[in-house]
Design an enzyme around this catalytic site. Structure first.
Site, mmCIF file in Angstrom:
data_model
loop_
_atom_site.group_PDB
_atom_site.id
_atom_site.type_symbol
_atom_site.label_atom_id
_atom_site.label_comp_id
_atom_site.label_asym_id
_atom_site.label_seq_id
_atom_site.Cartn_x
_atom_site.Cartn_y
_atom_site.Cartn_z
ATOM 1 N N LYS A 28 0.929 -1.347 0.114
ATOM 2 C CA LYS A 28 -0.055 -0.094 -0.153
ATOM 3 C C LYS A 28 0.843 1.283 0.229
ATOM 4 O O LYS A 28 2.011 1.292 0.068
ATOM 5 C CB LYS A 28 -1.007 -0.075 1.080
ATOM 6 C CG LYS A 28 -2.156 -0.946 1.200
ATOM 7 C CD LYS A 28 -3.095 -1.217 2.359
ATOM 8 C CE LYS A 28 -3.911 -2.242 2.216
ATOM 9 N NZ LYS A 28 -5.127 -2.022 3.232
ATOM 10 N N TYR A 79 -12.433 -1.256 -3.592
ATOM 11 C CA TYR A 79 -13.088 -1.506 -2.204
ATOM 12 C C TYR A 79 -14.479 -1.021 -2.297
ATOM 13 O O TYR A 79 -15.233 -0.970 -1.143
ATOM 14 C CB TYR A 79 -12.570 -0.350 -1.279
ATOM 15 C CG TYR A 79 -11.192 -1.098 -0.875
ATOM 16 C CD1 TYR A 79 -10.763 -2.029 -0.040
ATOM 17 C CD2 TYR A 79 -9.769 -0.374 -1.463
ATOM 18 C CE1 TYR A 79 -9.600 -2.359 0.230
ATOM 19 C CE2 TYR A 79 -8.415 -0.681 -1.092
ATOM 20 C CZ TYR A 79 -8.408 -1.681 -0.255
ATOM 21 O OH TYR A 79 -7.045 -2.190 -0.098
ATOM 22 N N PHE A 93 -15.344 4.008 7.280
ATOM 23 C CA PHE A 93 -13.890 4.503 6.907
ATOM 24 C C PHE A 93 -13.516 4.266 5.262
ATOM 25 O O PHE A 93 -12.597 4.687 5.055
ATOM 26 C CB PHE A 93 -12.821 3.222 7.459
ATOM 27 C CG PHE A 93 -13.233 2.081 7.330
ATOM 28 C CD1 PHE A 93 -12.648 1.506 6.131
ATOM 29 C CD2 PHE A 93 -13.781 1.205 8.058
ATOM 30 C CE1 PHE A 93 -12.879 0.037 5.646
ATOM 31 C CE2 PHE A 93 -13.997 -0.196 7.829
ATOM 32 C CZ PHE A 93 -13.629 -0.881 6.603
ATOM 33 N N ARG A 112 -2.611 -14.561 3.966
ATOM 34 C CA ARG A 112 -3.434 -13.907 5.090
ATOM 35 C C ARG A 112 -2.728 -14.192 6.466
ATOM 36 O O ARG A 112 -2.527 -13.080 7.202
ATOM 37 C CB ARG A 112 -4.939 -14.455 5.369
ATOM 38 C CG ARG A 112 -5.858 -14.035 4.155
ATOM 39 C CD ARG A 112 -6.084 -12.327 4.032
ATOM 40 N NE ARG A 112 -6.580 -11.778 5.290
ATOM 41 C CZ ARG A 112 -7.194 -10.880 5.154
ATOM 42 N NH1 ARG A 112 -7.527 -10.055 4.013
ATOM 43 N NH2 ARG A 112 -7.475 -10.166 6.176
ATOM 44 N N THR A 135 -5.757 -7.094 10.503
ATOM 45 C CA THR A 135 -5.904 -5.825 9.596
ATOM 46 C C THR A 135 -5.448 -4.743 10.748
ATOM 47 O O THR A 135 -4.814 -3.795 10.366
ATOM 48 C CB THR A 135 -7.583 -5.524 9.744
ATOM 49 O OG1 THR A 135 -8.003 -6.859 9.055
ATOM 50 C CG2 THR A 135 -7.844 -4.516 8.953
ATOM 51 N N ARG A 175 2.285 -6.908 8.728
ATOM 52 C CA ARG A 175 1.793 -5.885 9.501
ATOM 53 C C ARG A 175 2.338 -5.645 10.721
ATOM 54 O O ARG A 175 2.558 -4.466 11.069
ATOM 55 C CB ARG A 175 0.001 -6.250 9.357
ATOM 56 C CG ARG A 175 -0.418 -5.885 8.043
ATOM 57 C CD ARG A 175 -1.867 -6.118 7.928
ATOM 58 N NE ARG A 175 -2.522 -5.893 6.846
ATOM 59 C CZ ARG A 175 -3.779 -6.237 6.482
ATOM 60 N NH1 ARG A 175 -4.537 -7.001 7.058
ATOM 61 N NH2 ARG A 175 -4.237 -5.828 5.286
ATOM 62 N N ASN A 195 -2.102 -0.168 6.950
ATOM 63 C CA ASN A 195 -1.654 -1.214 7.323
ATOM 64 C C ASN A 195 -0.647 -2.092 6.317
ATOM 65 O O ASN A 195 -0.608 -3.296 6.459
ATOM 66 C CB ASN A 195 -2.686 -2.106 8.051
ATOM 67 C CG ASN A 195 -3.677 -2.350 6.934
ATOM 68 O OD1 ASN A 195 -3.618 -1.895 5.705
ATOM 69 N ND2 ASN A 195 -4.891 -2.962 7.140
ATOM 70 N N HIS A 197 -2.181 -5.516 1.406
ATOM 71 C CA HIS A 197 -3.550 -5.944 1.194
ATOM 72 C C HIS A 197 -3.317 -7.595 0.647
ATOM 73 O O HIS A 197 -2.230 -7.783 0.242
ATOM 74 C CB HIS A 197 -4.172 -5.511 -0.261
ATOM 75 C CG HIS A 197 -5.535 -6.019 -0.650
ATOM 76 N ND1 HIS A 197 -6.879 -5.865 0.111
ATOM 77 C CD2 HIS A 197 -5.611 -6.972 -1.436
ATOM 78 C CE1 HIS A 197 -7.685 -6.798 -0.640
ATOM 79 N NE2 HIS A 197 -6.877 -7.238 -1.579
ATOM 80 N N GLU A 204 -9.713 -9.686 -8.168
ATOM 81 C CA GLU A 204 -8.572 -8.529 -8.026
ATOM 82 C C GLU A 204 -7.381 -8.624 -8.910
ATOM 83 O O GLU A 204 -6.798 -7.603 -9.396
ATOM 84 C CB GLU A 204 -8.263 -8.570 -6.517
ATOM 85 C CG GLU A 204 -9.355 -8.483 -5.459
ATOM 86 C CD GLU A 204 -9.222 -8.557 -4.028
ATOM 87 O OE1 GLU A 204 -10.127 -8.223 -3.221
ATOM 88 O OE2 GLU A 204 -8.145 -9.062 -3.850
#
Ligand code: UDP
Ligand code: MG
Length: 139
Positions: free
Chosen positions: A11, A51, A59, A87, A93, A104, A114, A117, A128
């Site tokens: 990100k 998103y 948010f 993950r 998150t 993270r 964070n 993704h 995606e």
């Protein structure tokens, strides 16, 4: 049946903070093969679309603004059990809840900013990945 691919973005926060190399090292050291890779930037419309599932969340506006504010590194990754294992590698998150050794835990600064993704299902990984890459960019 589980497929063996997932989709990730490093990100804007982590790109701006110079963490691309270290995060890619964590990803490849964990056994993921890079299938597609691109430094790119989301427009506001791209981020809204990507998103869209979160459009009703409080948010959402902040998330769209953050994800479009600077370059990201987009990638498709391959490994057995890719979605679930990735993950696990990225962690929770909220970095306050992320386990030691996760991306993270190392690089996220807040629940919003964070660092990475990771797709949450095989179906979304395919959607995606196709959002960012043409077929001839998959190796
Ligand atoms: N997010 C946020 N505030 C929250 C929850 C999520 O800003 O309270 C952001 C954060 O960047 C997160 C993204 O929205 O990565 C998508 O949320 P999701 O619940 O899908 O988390 P993820 O799958 O990324 O762990
Ligand atoms: Mg998610």
């Amino acid at each position: 049946m589980a497929t063996n691919r997932t989709f990730t973005m490093i990100k804007p926060d982590a790109v701006a903070n110079g963490h691309i190399g270290n995060i890619l090292a964590m990803i490849t050291n964990a056994g993921f093969k890079i299938v597609s890779l691109k430094l790119t930037q989301l427009t506001t419309a791209d981020a809204q679309k990507f998103y869209d599932v979160h459009a009703a969340r409080p948010f959402y506006g902040e998330l769209v603004e953050f994800m479009s504010r600077g370059p990201i590194l987009a990638a498709i990754l391959e490994k057995d059990n890719a979605v679930e294992d990735f993950r696990t590698l990225i962690g929770a998150t909220n970095p306050a809840d992320a386990a030691e050794g996760t991306i993270r835990k190392a690089y996220a600064t807040s629940i919003g900013e964070n660092a990475v993704h990771g797709s949450d299902s095989d179906e979304n990984a395919a959607i995606e990945g196709a959002f960012h890459f043409a077929g001839r960019e998959n190796f």
